[in-house]
Design an enzyme around this catalytic site. Structure first.
Site, PDB file in Angstrom:
ATOM      1  N   HIS A 298      27.014  40.317  41.922  1.00  0.00           N
ATOM      2  CA  HIS A 298      28.376  40.120  42.425  1.00  0.00           C
ATOM      3  C   HIS A 298      28.449  40.333  43.936  1.00  0.00           C
ATOM      4  O   HIS A 298      29.108  41.237  44.418  1.00  0.00           O
ATOM      5  CB  HIS A 298      29.356  41.041  41.691  1.00  0.00           C
ATOM      6  CG  HIS A 298      29.650  40.578  40.297  1.00  0.00           C
ATOM      7  ND1 HIS A 298      29.095  41.160  39.177  1.00  0.00           N
ATOM      8  CD2 HIS A 298      30.425  39.571  39.840  1.00  0.00           C
ATOM      9  CE1 HIS A 298      29.526  40.543  38.079  1.00  0.00           C
ATOM     10  NE2 HIS A 298      30.329  39.558  38.452  1.00  0.00           N
TER      11      HIS A 298
ATOM     12  N   HIS B 125      27.355  34.834  44.989  1.00  0.00           N
ATOM     13  CA  HIS B 125      28.035  34.446  43.745  1.00  0.00           C
ATOM     14  C   HIS B 125      29.378  33.787  44.070  1.00  0.00           C
ATOM     15  O   HIS B 125      29.722  32.752  43.488  1.00  0.00           O
ATOM     16  CB  HIS B 125      28.223  35.669  42.845  1.00  0.00           C
ATOM     17  CG  HIS B 125      29.175  35.437  41.693  1.00  0.00           C
ATOM     18  ND1 HIS B 125      28.909  34.517  40.693  1.00  0.00           N
ATOM     19  CD2 HIS B 125      30.394  35.981  41.401  1.00  0.00           C
ATOM     20  CE1 HIS B 125      29.925  34.511  39.823  1.00  0.00           C
ATOM     21  NE2 HIS B 125      30.845  35.394  40.232  1.00  0.00           N
TER      22      HIS B 125
ATOM     23  N   HIS C 216      37.527  35.557  44.323  1.00  0.00           N
ATOM     24  CA  HIS C 216      37.715  36.011  42.938  1.00  0.00           C
ATOM     25  C   HIS C 216      36.957  37.282  42.569  1.00  0.00           C
ATOM     26  O   HIS C 216      37.303  37.944  41.580  1.00  0.00           O
ATOM     27  CB  HIS C 216      37.387  34.890  41.947  1.00  0.00           C
ATOM     28  CG  HIS C 216      35.945  34.843  41.553  1.00  0.00           C
ATOM     29  ND1 HIS C 216      34.982  34.266  42.333  1.00  0.00           N
ATOM     30  CD2 HIS C 216      35.292  35.360  40.471  1.00  0.00           C
ATOM     31  CE1 HIS C 216      33.808  34.386  41.748  1.00  0.00           C
ATOM     32  NE2 HIS C 216      33.968  35.059  40.613  1.00  0.00           N
ATOM     33  N   ASP C 217      35.907  37.648  43.296  1.00  0.00           N
ATOM     34  CA  ASP C 217      35.180  38.889  42.981  1.00  0.00           C
ATOM     35  C   ASP C 217      35.114  39.820  44.180  1.00  0.00           C
ATOM     36  O   ASP C 217      34.236  40.701  44.249  1.00  0.00           O
ATOM     37  CB  ASP C 217      33.750  38.572  42.505  1.00  0.00           C
ATOM     38  CG  ASP C 217      33.664  38.348  40.993  1.00  0.00           C
ATOM     39  OD1 ASP C 217      34.534  38.875  40.259  1.00  0.00           O
ATOM     40  OD2 ASP C 217      32.740  37.637  40.544  1.00  0.00           O
TER      41      ASP C 217
ATOM     42  N   ASP D  79      32.965  30.115  37.347  1.00  0.00           N
ATOM     43  CA  ASP D  79      32.536  31.503  37.429  1.00  0.00           C
ATOM     44  C   ASP D  79      31.280  31.762  36.608  1.00  0.00           C
ATOM     45  O   ASP D  79      30.394  32.503  37.028  1.00  0.00           O
ATOM     46  CB  ASP D  79      33.686  32.402  36.935  1.00  0.00           C
ATOM     47  CG  ASP D  79      33.426  33.866  37.204  1.00  0.00           C
ATOM     48  OD1 ASP D  79      32.597  34.166  38.080  1.00  0.00           O
ATOM     49  OD2 ASP D  79      34.060  34.712  36.543  1.00  0.00           O
TER      50      ASP D  79
HETATM   51  P1  5GP Z   1      32.889  37.641  37.102  1.00  0.00           P
HETATM   52  O1  5GP Z   1      32.778  39.129  37.128  1.00  0.00           O
HETATM   53  O2  5GP Z   1      31.705  36.977  37.693  1.00  0.00           O
HETATM   54  O3  5GP Z   1      34.190  37.135  37.652  1.00  0.00           O
HETATM   55  O4  5GP Z   1      32.974  37.252  35.540  1.00  0.00           O
HETATM   56  C1  5GP Z   1      31.915  36.666  34.827  1.00  0.00           C
HETATM   57  C2  5GP Z   1      31.344  37.618  33.838  1.00  0.00           C
HETATM   58  O5  5GP Z   1      30.321  37.022  33.092  1.00  0.00           O
HETATM   59  C3  5GP Z   1      30.743  38.775  34.576  1.00  0.00           C
HETATM   60  O6  5GP Z   1      31.187  39.970  33.957  1.00  0.00           O
HETATM   61  C4  5GP Z   1      29.272  38.618  34.418  1.00  0.00           C
HETATM   62  O7  5GP Z   1      28.685  39.870  34.244  1.00  0.00           O
HETATM   63  C5  5GP Z   1      29.125  37.773  33.200  1.00  0.00           C
HETATM   64  N1  5GP Z   1      28.012  36.837  33.346  1.00  0.00           N
HETATM   65  C6  5GP Z   1      27.937  35.828  34.205  1.00  0.00           C
HETATM   66  N2  5GP Z   1      26.757  35.175  34.061  1.00  0.00           N
HETATM   67  C7  5GP Z   1      26.076  35.809  33.090  1.00  0.00           C
HETATM   68  C8  5GP Z   1      24.788  35.600  32.485  1.00  0.00           C
HETATM   69  O8  5GP Z   1      24.022  34.701  32.841  1.00  0.00           O
HETATM   70  N3  5GP Z   1      24.429  36.437  31.502  1.00  0.00           N
HETATM   71  C9  5GP Z   1      25.239  37.426  31.117  1.00  0.00           C
HETATM   72  N4  5GP Z   1      24.805  38.223  30.133  1.00  0.00           N
HETATM   73  N5  5GP Z   1      26.457  37.653  31.646  1.00  0.00           N
HETATM   74  C10 5GP Z   1      26.869  36.858  32.640  1.00  0.00           C
HETATM   75 MN    MN Z   2      32.642  35.952  39.168  1.00  0.00          MN
END
Ligand code: 5GP
Ligand code: MN
Length: 796
Positions: A524, A528, A564-565, A693
């Site tokens: 994050h 990203h 967004h993050d 996302d």
């Molecule tokens: P973000 O925090 O990026 O806005 O929300 C996306 C969520 O999906 C995050 O909590 C992130 O940890 C999870 N996430 C995104 N890509 C992956 C991935 O490739 N594998 C896993 N296990 N979680 C993911």
């Molecule tokens: Mn995100």
């Protein structure tokens, strides 16, 4: 349906010969009740010991039970005729009294109200039989008594019975002392006249029940002329007493709220002699519509023909419920003050009720309830289950995984789909609070898009392609990809023109935002954010998306993706809640991070004019834009994942698919209206940012692997810290010593990605993404089948 309360009709209580009670008859009591017991209580009465059994009388669809006949013989002198009747009574098990004078006869009658009185009419010198009959008829409610005159056998000519009828006699018995003749006469009387009178008396009881019923009841003739309505009916429909009687039903105003062919359906059904039950809108006298549960029953009468229709109506919501009729009843027993106060309470209850009725879910539940009433059993039962789900369940989120499910899925679901409210811990852990980053001075120098160093510009040349390599840009920009890619993409979409702001302001803004991403996070960080911005821009160029969104939506989407993050601490919401972090406390353990990203973004933007990209737009435009940005950032919260996906599918994909099925694409107007309704534009924007996302499983394999490594590392770091701090371990599978990254990716794709991208692809047409997804999934499967836990297979 039927009547609300069970109605018990008690006819004459069996008379106990040994004991006479001095009962005081209340005037409105009909002769359906007599001395003994308490028939008005409605309690079933146990007959007193008696030799005889009750007689069963079939009465339309029901059976009534009647106690043995009470017979009064009035003979001045006992003779063979009176003896004949006495014997016949005994044989028939009737109760028999004998009176010798009109006075004693009257006295006895006023006490026992016999069913049958037999008067000796043969000897005018003893007493005047016709005068006695008149006197009996004068006794209150004697109309159901059958009175027989015993006359002499005519020696010459038959005399007219008219004088007897005028006196109040029902029948004449030509003297015949033969016991069997007396017995036969009594039997015929019982099964004819007496039984008919008994039924008439029962009718009184039934109409009394109807008068008291809370249901609105209407009886019409076969020609649908209103013959009877009860007080509840008049009160609910707003009519005066008796106003509707004799009116044909077609004269009564009809509501237009019913389906056009409903009346016809009802008529066809009931004319065939079948009962109809369902929901019907009736019109009150004042024109208001009232939704009622209606049951109409045809009453078959003489000749097997329909003779009446009985309609029982119950308003669907209690606020209509016979306020007036209960008032009427109350008025008899209570003072005006009391009834007025209860009326007030009633109407405030009605207000509360109508408030809940306003909620769409309440309407849905009411509609289903109503439909259930006229549905066959299996449908009604299925609807019961539907109702249970509607009443009690999170509508858009699937039930969380069961124990036997894969631990990777369980942990992901636990880690991403729950927030602090469901995972509280007593541990207190305060993240170090820090001041937001301000612009480092060397970055504050405004430079224009044209000043971008050539090496960086070059890495961004392929920005229009989905396969664009964000990690190249990360390296080329010394981990500042967001500012540079932002400048390029925002300029491509004319964001500065839209916002009417100088490019320098945009640049400062991008720099401030990027500075507030944590470059120390492995996932994050601002790379990203740049990646999500890239995906967002890519989706915005898709035809369907362009058709759906306005320029302001596009600007909102680009801004939302960028911020967004922002200030993501590299820990999940669950962690922050468990740790009792300041943010979790500030946002009440609810959408903690997403709330923070959105709030901080606006703080950073508006705090300083230098980077305030909203400074030059109108207040209303700002409000709309702000709202859209907040909505999109909050939509990235994973607890709402299924809600957003399911709403998108139900409101957009399914209606579009239905249109396509119904005749190709020629219905451009309908497509347009689905795509551009304000509600659906919100759903498109949410889906767009969500897909952007978590689009990394749809990127080219190399990029996908890199992202998987980064997110895993961030989760491992969280687990390490949880263990260090003695906090609950939110996702135990993400332990760097044991975790299978391929398995975790397979679970993530299976649980969150596949369905969402199927839906998004169906909408936006993204075959290249789906190809990558398929590829990547096979890659992880391949590693998992080889029982490998790492990102890549070991070198050969
Ligand atoms: P973000 O925090 O990026 O806005 O929300 C996306 C969520 O999906 C995050 O909590 C992130 O940890 C999870 N996430 C995104 N890509 C992956 C991935 O490739 N594998 C896993 N296990 N979680 C993911
Ligand atoms: Mn995100």
């Amino acid at each position: 349906m039927g009547c609300a309360s069970s109605i018990h009709i008690s006819d004459r209580v069996v008379y106990h010969s040994g004991k006479e009670s001095e009962d005081s008859h209340s005037p409105q009591q009909t002769n359906a009740t007599q001395h003994q017991g308490n028939p008005a209580s409605g309690l079933p009465l146990k007959p007193h010991s008696c030799k005889t059994t009750l007689t069963e009388v079939q009465f339309g669809p029901m059976k009534l039970f009647k106690d043995p006949l009470q017979v009064l013989l009035v003979f001045a002198k006992e003779d063979s005729q009176s003896n004949g009747f006495c014997w016949a009574c005994e044989k028939a098990n009737y109760r028999c009294s004998l009176a010798h004078t009109p006075e004693s006869a009257l006295e006895c009658f006023s006490e026992k109200h016999h069913d049958l009185v037999i008067v000796d009419h043969r000897h005018s010198r003893h007493f005047d039989a016709e005068a006695l009959c008149r006197s009996i008829r004068a006794v209150n409610s004697s109309e159901n008594t059958v009175i027989v005159a015993v006359v002499k056998r005519p020696d010459r000519e038959e005399a007219s019975v008219m004088p007897l009828i005028n006196a109040g006699f029902n029948r004449r018995y030509v003297e015949n002392a033969n016991m069997m003749a007396c017995y036969n006469e009594l039997l015929q009387l019982e099964h004819g006249e007496v039984r008919a009178q008994f039924k008439l008396r029962a009718c009184n009881a039934i109409f009394t029940a109807l008068e008291q019923s809370q249901d609105a009841i209407e009886i019409t003739s076969e020609d649908q002329v209103i013959q009877y309505v009860n007080p509840a009916y008049e009160a609910i429909m707003g009519y005066q007493q008796g106003e509707l009687l004799g009116k044909e039903i077609i004269e009564v105003p009809k509501s237009e709220k019913n389906k056009p062919d409903l009346l016809e359906t009802i008529n066809t059904c009931i004319r065939k002699g079948k009962e109809w039950q369902g929901i019907y809108y009736a019109k009150k006298k004042n024109g208001d519509n009232i939704q009622q549960n209606v049951k109409i029953t045809p009453v078959i009468g003489q000749g097997g023909k329909i003779r009446h229709y009985v309609s029982i109506n119950r308003p669907l919501n209690d606020n209509n419920k016979s306020e007036k009729s209960s008032e009427r009843v109350q008025a008899e027993s209570q003072t005006d003050i009391q009834s007025r106060s209860s009326q007030r309470r009633h109407s405030s209850m009605a207000r509360i009720h109508s408030m809940t009725i306003e909620a769409p879910i309440t309407k849905v539940i009411n509609i289903i309830n109503a439909a259930q009433e006229s549905s066959p059993m299996p449908v009604a039962e299925a609807l019961d289950r539907v109702l249970e789900i509607l009443r009690t369940t999170e509508l858009y989120s699937p039930q969380l995984g069961t124990k036997d499910e894969d631990p990777h899925t369980n942990d992901l679901v636990g880690g991403l789909m729950t927030d602090g409210l469901r995972r509280l811990s007593g541990n207190e852990y305060i993240l170090s609070t820090k001041q937001p980053h301000h612009l480092p001075s060397h970055l504050a120098t405004p430079l224009s898009l044209n000043d971008i160093p050539p090496r960086i510009a070059q890495t961004m040349e392929t920005e229009g392609s989905w396969d664009f390599d964000i990690f190249n840009l990360e390296a080329a920009t010394m981990k500042r990809p967001l500012t540079y890619l932002g400048l390029k993409i925002f300029s491509k979409f004319g964001v500065c023109e839209f916002l009417n702001c100088p490019e320098a302001t945009l640049r400062s803004w991008l720099q401030v935002i990027e500075a507030n991403y944590h470059s120390s996070n492995s996932y994050h960080n601002s790379t990203h954010a740049a990646d999500v911005l890239h995906a967002t821009a890519y989706f915005l160029c898709k035809e369907r998306v362009k058709q759906s969104l306005d320029p302001i939506d596009e600007v909102a989407a680009l801004i939302a993706a960028t911020v967004h993050d922002v200030d993501h601490p590299g820990r999940t919401n669950s962690f922050l809640c468990n740790a009792g972090s300041e943010l979790a406390i500030l946002y009440n353990d609810t959408a903690v991070l997403e709330s923070h990203h959105a709030a901080l973004a606006f703080q950073l933007t508006t705090r300083d004019d230098k980077c305030n990209i909203f400074k030059y737009i109108e207040r209303n435009e700002y409000r709309t834009l702000r709202q859209a940005v907040i909505d999109m950032v909050l939509a990235t919260e994973m607890t709402k994942h299924f809600e957003h996906v399911n709403k998108f599918v139900n409101s957009i994909n399914k209606p579009l698919a239905a249109l396509e099925e119904n005749g190709g694409n020629n219905d451009e107007e309908s497509v347009k209206s689905i795509l551009t309704s304000p509600e659906n534009r919100i759903l498109v924007k949410r889906m767009l940012i969500k897909c952007a996302d978590i689009s990394n499983p749809c990127r080219p394999l190399e990029l996908c692997i890199e992202w998987a490594g980064r997110i895993s590392e961030e989760y491992f770091a969280q687990t390490d810290e949880e263990k260090r701090q003695g906090l609950p371990v939110v996702m135990p599978v993400f332990d760097r010593h044991t975790c299978s990254i391929p398995k975790s990716q397979i679970s993530f794709i299976d649980y969150f990605i596949t369905d969402m991208f199927d839906a998004w692809d169906a909408f936006a047409d993204l075959p290249n993404l789906m190809q990558h997804l398929d590829n990547n999934f096979k890659y992880w499967k391949g590693l998992d089948e080889r029982k490998l836990h790492s990102l890549r297979p070991p070198p050969e």
